[in-house]
Design a protein around this motif. Structure first.
Motif, PDB file in Angstrom:
ATOM      1  N   ALA A   1     -12.244   1.374  12.606  1.00 43.18           N
ATOM      2  CA  ALA A   1     -10.851   1.813  12.487  1.00 43.18           C
ATOM      3  C   ALA A   1     -10.206   2.064  13.848  1.00 43.18           C
ATOM      4  N   GLY A   2     -10.997   1.999  14.933  1.00 44.35           N
ATOM      5  CA  GLY A   2     -10.428   2.170  16.255  1.00 44.35           C
ATOM      6  C   GLY A   2     -10.522   3.584  16.790  1.00 44.35           C
TER       7      GLY A   2
ATOM      8  N   ILE B   1      -5.322   4.375   8.563  1.00 45.71           N
ATOM      9  CA  ILE B   1      -6.722   4.008   8.315  1.00 45.71           C
ATOM     10  C   ILE B   1      -7.641   5.063   8.899  1.00 45.71           C
ATOM     11  N   ALA B   2      -7.346   5.503  10.122  1.00 48.82           N
ATOM     12  CA  ALA B   2      -8.190   6.518  10.749  1.00 48.82           C
ATOM     13  C   ALA B   2      -8.211   7.802   9.929  1.00 48.82           C
ATOM     14  N   ARG B   3      -7.084   8.173   9.326  1.00 48.31           N
ATOM     15  CA  ARG B   3      -7.039   9.388   8.510  1.00 48.31           C
ATOM     16  C   ARG B   3      -7.731   9.191   7.171  1.00 48.31           C
ATOM     17  N   MET B   4      -7.530   8.038   6.566  1.00 44.20           N
ATOM     18  CA  MET B   4      -8.088   7.794   5.248  1.00 44.20           C
ATOM     19  C   MET B   4      -9.601   7.637   5.279  1.00 44.20           C
ATOM     20  N   VAL B   5     -10.166   7.303   6.448  1.00 44.75           N
ATOM     21  CA  VAL B   5     -11.616   7.210   6.560  1.00 44.75           C
ATOM     22  C   VAL B   5     -12.254   8.554   6.225  1.00 44.75           C
ATOM     23  N   PHE B   6     -11.546   9.641   6.521  1.00 43.82           N
ATOM     24  CA  PHE B   6     -12.060  10.956   6.179  1.00 43.82           C
ATOM     25  C   PHE B   6     -11.948  11.236   4.683  1.00 43.82           C
ATOM     26  N   ALA B   7     -10.885  10.774   4.060  1.00 42.36           N
ATOM     27  CA  ALA B   7     -10.579  11.185   2.693  1.00 42.36           C
ATOM     28  C   ALA B   7     -11.182  10.283   1.623  1.00 42.36           C
ATOM     29  N   VAL B   8     -11.192   8.974   1.827  1.00 43.10           N
ATOM     30  CA  VAL B   8     -11.592   8.050   0.768  1.00 43.10           C
ATOM     31  C   VAL B   8     -13.034   8.254   0.308  1.00 43.10           C
ATOM     32  N   PRO B   9     -14.022   8.386   1.201  1.00 40.81           N
ATOM     33  CA  PRO B   9     -15.385   8.598   0.697  1.00 40.81           C
ATOM     34  C   PRO B   9     -15.523   9.898  -0.099  1.00 40.81           C
ATOM     35  N   ALA B  10     -14.866  10.952   0.343  1.00 39.98           N
ATOM     36  CA  ALA B  10     -14.943  12.215  -0.392  1.00 39.98           C
ATOM     37  C   ALA B  10     -14.274  12.102  -1.755  1.00 39.98           C
ATOM     38  N   ILE B  11     -13.149  11.404  -1.814  1.00 40.28           N
ATOM     39  CA  ILE B  11     -12.464  11.211  -3.092  1.00 40.28           C
ATOM     40  C   ILE B  11     -13.337  10.370  -4.030  1.00 40.28           C
ATOM     41  N   ALA B  12     -13.908   9.307  -3.520  1.00 39.24           N
ATOM     42  CA  ALA B  12     -14.760   8.454  -4.357  1.00 39.24           C
ATOM     43  C   ALA B  12     -15.957   9.243  -4.881  1.00 39.24           C
TER      44      ALA B  12
END
Length: 127
Positions: free
Chosen positions: A74-75, A89-100
């Motif tokens: 994500a850079g 993308i950089a912010r969602m990398v934190f949230a998406v795995p936890a949400i899933a």
């Protein structure tokens, strides 16, 4: 897309998994032990709690191993955000795995049902 609202909403959803997980899972272990005892298969509670603790520790150890390569993709730069990085993308990398993970856990917990009648029958067997 309102990025701050999306980030706050996704982090709130990710936070649901921490709301009562410890107590809920421990009470489910106690129910499982009661069901096993009522079925004539008593098992030491330490086995169930040991399995719970191993899974809990793996849940803390594995995310960095999985997420650090995603951060690099994500850079993410620990000295600052790289100019070509997409901040969403950089912010969602934190949230998406936890949400899933929270949604998968919620789906699994929905299949664990102990109705009031079953609980009352279990109490009668155990007392």
């Amino acid at each position: 897309v309102n990025q701050p609202l999306l980030l706050v909403g996704s982090m709130a959803l990710a936070g649901f998994q921490f709301a009562g997980g410890g107590m809920l899972l421990r009470s489910m272990i106690a129910d499982t032990l009661d069901l096993e005892t009522a079925a004539g298969r008593p098992a030491p509670s330490s086995t169930f709690y040991a399995a719970y603790n191993v899974v809990n520790k793996l849940g803390v150890a594995l995310p960095p191993l999985i997420l650090f390569p995603i951060f690099a993709w994500a850079g993410f730069d620990r000295g600052g955000v790289a100019p070509d990085a997409d901040p969403l993308i950089a912010r969602m990398v934190f949230a998406v795995p936890a949400i899933a993970g929270a949604l998968i856990a919620a789906g699994l917990l929905r299949s664990y049902r102990l109705s009031r009648n079953e609980l009352a029958a279990l109490r009668r067997v155990l007392t």
